[in-house]
Design a protein around this motif. Structure first.
Motif, PDB file in Angstrom:
ATOM      1  N   VAL A   1       0.830  -1.192   0.000  1.00 48.99           N
ATOM      2  CA  VAL A   1       0.000   0.000   0.000  1.00 48.99           C
ATOM      3  C   VAL A   1       0.867   1.245   0.000  1.00 48.99           C
ATOM      4  O   VAL A   1       0.612   2.202  -0.726  1.00 48.99           O
TER       5      VAL A   1
ATOM      6  N   LEU B   1      -8.633   4.945  -0.111  1.00 53.70           N
ATOM      7  CA  LEU B   1      -8.063   4.458   1.148  1.00 53.70           C
ATOM      8  C   LEU B   1      -8.466   5.368   2.309  1.00 53.70           C
ATOM      9  O   LEU B   1      -8.779   4.892   3.410  1.00 53.70           O
TER      10      LEU B   1
ATOM     11  N   TYR C   1      -4.854  -3.388  -3.725  1.00 51.42           N
ATOM     12  CA  TYR C   1      -5.814  -2.740  -2.834  1.00 51.42           C
ATOM     13  C   TYR C   1      -7.097  -3.560  -2.753  1.00 51.42           C
ATOM     14  O   TYR C   1      -7.698  -3.688  -1.683  1.00 51.42           O
TER      15      TYR C   1
END
Length: 253
Positions: free
Chosen positions: A40, A69, A178
């Motif tokens: 990430v 996010l 993700y």
């Protein structure tokens, strides 16, 4: 016996969402490794720093994958704050005399704190939204019914949010993406949602009701769960957050 991951009670004065958390326990409860966090971090652009408050009382989630996010991080902050206050409330044992129910809610608290801390560690500081301030004035923490009704709203909303946001990620890197990370978290949120529904009424783990969308089943006739886009989710979450969440930079479809 549920392990206590929150060594300090909620600050009743400021009622801030962020609370201390033990990193070793965070990894234990999520099952997510630092390798996942590294992926990430690699995908986030530190230059995407438009997540600072746009105006007093407003928080901008930003754009692109970082914005998504931050969107997830905002929701996890809200859920972590709610369950932390449920467990820390002086009336917890009175509202939930069953030791099993208290253990279940404490476990959910631990999971939500772990999710919050995962996103906090994964999003670069320059791009990460600040700590949000919850507004739980409509919740009676001394009432089992009020706590569980609110928990059902948050859990159903969390599942729908991840289901709707998954397709918005643009990351195409190798390994854990993700979408994979979101899938690992939404499966836990769905377990929470089912457990909360069963606490309200045994056997109702996937029952259709008014829920978060009037007239829609939680699981439809195709066996699929509800999915909502960010603006729909935030509209329902906003009453529980004092800051105004600005999501105009997020994809809409």
């Amino acid at each position: 016996m549920a392990e206590n991951l929150e060594p300090t009670p909620v600050d009743e004065t400021s009622n801030r969402i962020n609370t201390p958390f033990n990193r070793r326990n965070f990894l234990k409860y999520t099952g997510l490794t630092m390798a996942a966090t590294a992926i990430v971090l690699t995908g986030c652009d530190d230059d995407d720093d438009d997540t600072t408050p746009m105006a007093e009382g407003s928080v901008n989630l930003g754009t692109g994958d970082v914005g998504i996010l931050n969107y997830a991080y905002a929701l996890e902050q809200l859920e972590a704050a709610f369950y932390t206050q449920v467990v820390a409330n002086a009336a917890f044992s009175t509202a939930f005399p069953s030791a099993l129910e208290r253990s279940i809610l404490t476990d959910i608290r631990n999971h939500e704190v772990a999710h919050r801390e995962f996103f906090k560690a994964a999003i670069p500081a320059a791009s990460r939204i600040p700590d949000l301030t919850p507004d739980f004035s409509a919740v009676n923490f001394s009432s089992r019914a009020s706590v569980l009704a609110t928990a059902k709203t948050f859990e159903d909303l969390g599942v729908a949010a991840y289901n709707g946001a998954g397709k918005l990620f643009t990351d195409t890197g190798n390994g854990l993406t993700y979408l994979t990370l979101a899938g690992k978290i939404v499966s836990v949120e769905a377990r929470h949602a089912a457990e909360i529904r069963d606490l309200i009424s045994n056997g109702d783990f996937a029952k259709g009701d008014s829920g978060i969308i009037a007239g829609r089943q939680i699981v439809d006739t195709n066996g699929l769960d509800v999915a909502l886009m960010p603006l729909e989710v935030l509209q329902r979450a906003q009453p529980f957050i004092k800051q105004t969440i600005v999501a105009t930079g997020l994809p809409t479809q």
